[in-house]
Write a protein that holds these residues in place. Structure first.
Motif, PDB file in Angstrom:
ATOM      1  N   TYR A 107      -6.918   3.519  11.237  1.00 37.58           N
ATOM      2  CA  TYR A 107      -7.853   2.448  11.642  1.00 37.58           C
ATOM      3  C   TYR A 107      -7.519   1.116  10.990  1.00 37.58           C
ATOM      4  O   TYR A 107      -8.180   0.122  11.242  1.00 37.58           O
ATOM      5  N   CYS A 108      -6.503   1.100  10.129  1.00 40.17           N
ATOM      6  CA  CYS A 108      -6.308  -0.060   9.243  1.00 40.17           C
ATOM      7  C   CYS A 108      -5.505  -1.174   9.893  1.00 40.17           C
ATOM      8  O   CYS A 108      -4.409  -0.960  10.403  1.00 40.17           O
ATOM      9  N   ARG A 168      -7.020   2.872  -3.867  1.00 41.00           N
ATOM     10  CA  ARG A 168      -7.088   4.239  -3.355  1.00 41.00           C
ATOM     11  C   ARG A 168      -7.336   5.192  -4.530  1.00 41.00           C
ATOM     12  O   ARG A 168      -6.895   4.934  -5.647  1.00 41.00           O
ATOM     13  N   ARG A 207      -5.115   9.447   5.809  1.00 41.36           N
ATOM     14  CA  ARG A 207      -5.393   8.815   4.504  1.00 41.36           C
ATOM     15  C   ARG A 207      -4.330   9.180   3.470  1.00 41.36           C
ATOM     16  O   ARG A 207      -4.095   8.453   2.519  1.00 41.36           O
ATOM     17  N   PHE A 266      -9.215  -7.878   6.556  1.00 44.15           N
ATOM     18  CA  PHE A 266      -9.735  -7.850   5.190  1.00 44.15           C
ATOM     19  C   PHE A 266     -10.219  -9.181   4.658  1.00 44.15           C
ATOM     20  O   PHE A 266     -11.153  -9.250   3.890  1.00 44.15           O
ATOM     21  N   ASN A 285      -4.861  -4.800   8.157  1.00 44.89           N
ATOM     22  CA  ASN A 285      -5.236  -5.601   6.992  1.00 44.89           C
ATOM     23  C   ASN A 285      -5.630  -7.037   7.324  1.00 44.89           C
ATOM     24  O   ASN A 285      -6.214  -7.717   6.501  1.00 44.89           O
ATOM     25  N   GLY A 288       0.227   3.889   7.382  1.00 49.87           N
ATOM     26  CA  GLY A 288      -1.120   3.536   6.942  1.00 49.87           C
ATOM     27  C   GLY A 288      -2.200   4.369   7.602  1.00 49.87           C
ATOM     28  O   GLY A 288      -1.921   5.226   8.458  1.00 49.87           O
ATOM     29  N   CYS A 289      -3.440   4.127   7.198  1.00 54.06           N
ATOM     30  CA  CYS A 289      -4.580   4.818   7.791  1.00 54.06           C
ATOM     31  C   CYS A 289      -4.687   4.365   9.253  1.00 54.06           C
ATOM     32  O   CYS A 289      -4.424   3.201   9.556  1.00 54.06           O
ATOM     33  N   ASN A 332       0.439   3.958   1.157  1.00 60.56           N
ATOM     34  CA  ASN A 332       0.354   4.684   2.423  1.00 60.56           C
ATOM     35  C   ASN A 332       1.047   3.921   3.547  1.00 60.56           C
ATOM     36  O   ASN A 332       0.939   4.275   4.716  1.00 60.56           O
ATOM     37  N   ARG A 333       1.735   2.854   3.184  1.00 66.84           N
ATOM     38  CA  ARG A 333       2.501   2.115   4.190  1.00 66.84           C
ATOM     39  C   ARG A 333       3.986   2.078   3.852  1.00 66.84           C
ATOM     40  O   ARG A 333       4.827   2.059   4.736  1.00 66.84           O
ATOM     41  N   CYS A 385       0.857  -1.177   0.000  1.00 67.78           N
ATOM     42  CA  CYS A 385       0.000   0.000   0.000  1.00 67.78           C
ATOM     43  C   CYS A 385       0.897   1.232   0.000  1.00 67.78           C
ATOM     44  O   CYS A 385       1.838   1.302   0.794  1.00 67.78           O
ATOM     45  N   HIS A 433      -5.276  -4.564   0.625  1.00 63.63           N
ATOM     46  CA  HIS A 433      -4.322  -3.495   0.339  1.00 63.63           C
ATOM     47  C   HIS A 433      -4.742  -2.706  -0.908  1.00 63.63           C
ATOM     48  O   HIS A 433      -5.930  -2.514  -1.144  1.00 63.63           O
ATOM     49  N   THR A 434      -3.761  -2.270  -1.726  1.00 61.42           N
ATOM     50  CA  THR A 434      -4.055  -1.368  -2.848  1.00 61.42           C
ATOM     51  C   THR A 434      -3.795  -2.118  -4.143  1.00 61.42           C
ATOM     52  O   THR A 434      -2.640  -2.318  -4.534  1.00 61.42           O
TER      53      THR A 434
HETATM   54  S1  SF4 Z   1      -6.914   1.248   4.627  1.00 58.89           S
HETATM   55 FE1  SF4 Z   1      -6.146   0.858   2.551  1.00 58.89          FE
HETATM   56  S2  SF4 Z   1      -5.035   2.746   2.037  1.00 58.89           S
HETATM   57 FE2  SF4 Z   1      -5.245   2.722   4.255  1.00 58.89          FE
HETATM   58  S3  SF4 Z   1      -3.353   1.756   5.012  1.00 58.89           S
HETATM   59 FE3  SF4 Z   1      -4.936   0.161   4.850  1.00 58.89          FE
HETATM   60  S4  SF4 Z   1      -4.579  -0.737   2.826  1.00 58.89           S
HETATM   61 FE4  SF4 Z   1      -3.537   1.264   2.829  1.00 58.89          FE
END
Ligand code: SF4
Length: 306
Positions: free
Chosen positions: A45-46, A120, A160, A51, A48, A42-43, A33-34, A31, A89-90
């Protein structure tokens, strides 16, 4: 529109004749953002781990994951058709050559009629969109973007590392390419209230969006969100079930009636979930909400601001 709102089955029925099931795939993407491309950590709250179902592990190839998923679902419906859902992830964060190999591996599996690609909004280059548009000529292809909120201060607070303008731009370019678009939104984010949430619903209602997925904010063990709340850095609304039903009913009334609502809640594994502890399965919540909407006579778009 069987219920008081357009649901995901209504959307799928416009594209497929029979029963269609998504199979989640973890293709082992990272991702941006990681890994530092747009952010780190990362976000907030995330996690993974929340998921993916058990059949979906990146050690297995895409074909193996689809085969396992099909075995799971076909016991109940042997004639089921499938959509490969690149979820974890992305799923556009790689070279096009790698992406196209994975997407086409999925589409080559028996009974798979299409792709849903979760990503994203800042990770959809024009070149990839051109490729997806060509793929969409012979297969169903849909892109789901994590938008979460239209409020810039919220997007900053949850790290984000993209803006609402990125979402607007990605949605418009994807719709212009003829590809159906889904948006993911989280309700009850830090420092948000009814006004900020309804502004997001109004903003989404003006976009060429086909579906939305709404989720209550879940506080997951081991996340920065959990640590920030523990340290009282900010607050979250923290809805009870009844408050959340009322919020969802007002969203239904406000949302553009052409947008299908795929879901209202999500359910993380109990071992990882700190709050909210509602003890309700997704379908149980939907049942309660549908009864509430019926009792109150609320229908999607009743209060839609054109
Ligand atoms: S929510 Fe999505 S964009 Fe945010 S850190 Fe997790 S995988 Fe990455």
């Amino acid at each position: 529109m069987a219920e008081a709102y357009r649901d995901y089955a209504d959307f799928l029925a416009e594209h497929f004749d029979g029963k269609v099931q998504k199979i989640s795939i973890n293709a082992g993407f990272s991702c941006p953002n990681r890994d530092g491309t747009v952010g780190r950590g990362g976000c907030t709250y995330c996690n993974n781990q929340t998921f993916n179902p058990d059949y979906c592990k990146p050690q297995l190839s895409v074909a193996e994951q689809i085969e396992k998923g099909k075995r799971f679902f076909s016991r109940k419906y042997p004639s089921m058709r499938y959509l490969a859902y690149f979820q974890a992830h992305t799923n556009t964060f790689a070279e096009i050559s790698r992406l196209s190999a994975l997407y086409e591996e999925a589409l080559a599996q028996p009974d798979v009629d299409g792709l849903i690609i979760g990503t994203r909004p800042d990770c959809m280059p024009d070149e990839l969109l051109d490729y997806l548009s060509r793929l969409n000529e012979n297969h169903f292809v849909m892109v789901e973007y994590g938008a979460e909120s239209s409020c810039e201060s919220t997007l900053k607070l949850i790290n984000r590392c993209h803006s609402w303008n990125d979402t607007v731009d990605a949605v418009n370019r994807t719709a212009d390419a003829g590809i159906p678009v889904g948006l993911h939104l989280i309700l009850g984010l830090p420092e948000e209230n009814d006004d900020t949430i309804m502004s997001t619903i109004d903003a989404v209602s003006q976009l060429p969006v086909d579906t939305v997925k709404l989720h209550q904010l879940q506080v997951i063990k081991g996340t920065k969100l959990a640590r920030d709340l523990e340290a009282r850095l900010y607050t979250v609304p923290g809805y009870t079930v009844d408050e959340y039903i009322d919020l969802c009913s007002r969203i239904v009334a406000r949302l553009n009636p052409s947008i299908a609502i795929e879901r209202f809640t999500s359910q993380s594994p109990a071992s990882l979930l700190i709050s909210p502890q509602w003890g309700l399965k997704n379908y149980e919540f939907t049942h309660k909400l549908n009864s509430y909407l019926k009792t109150k006579g609320i229908r999607q778009g009743d209060l839609f601001n054109r």
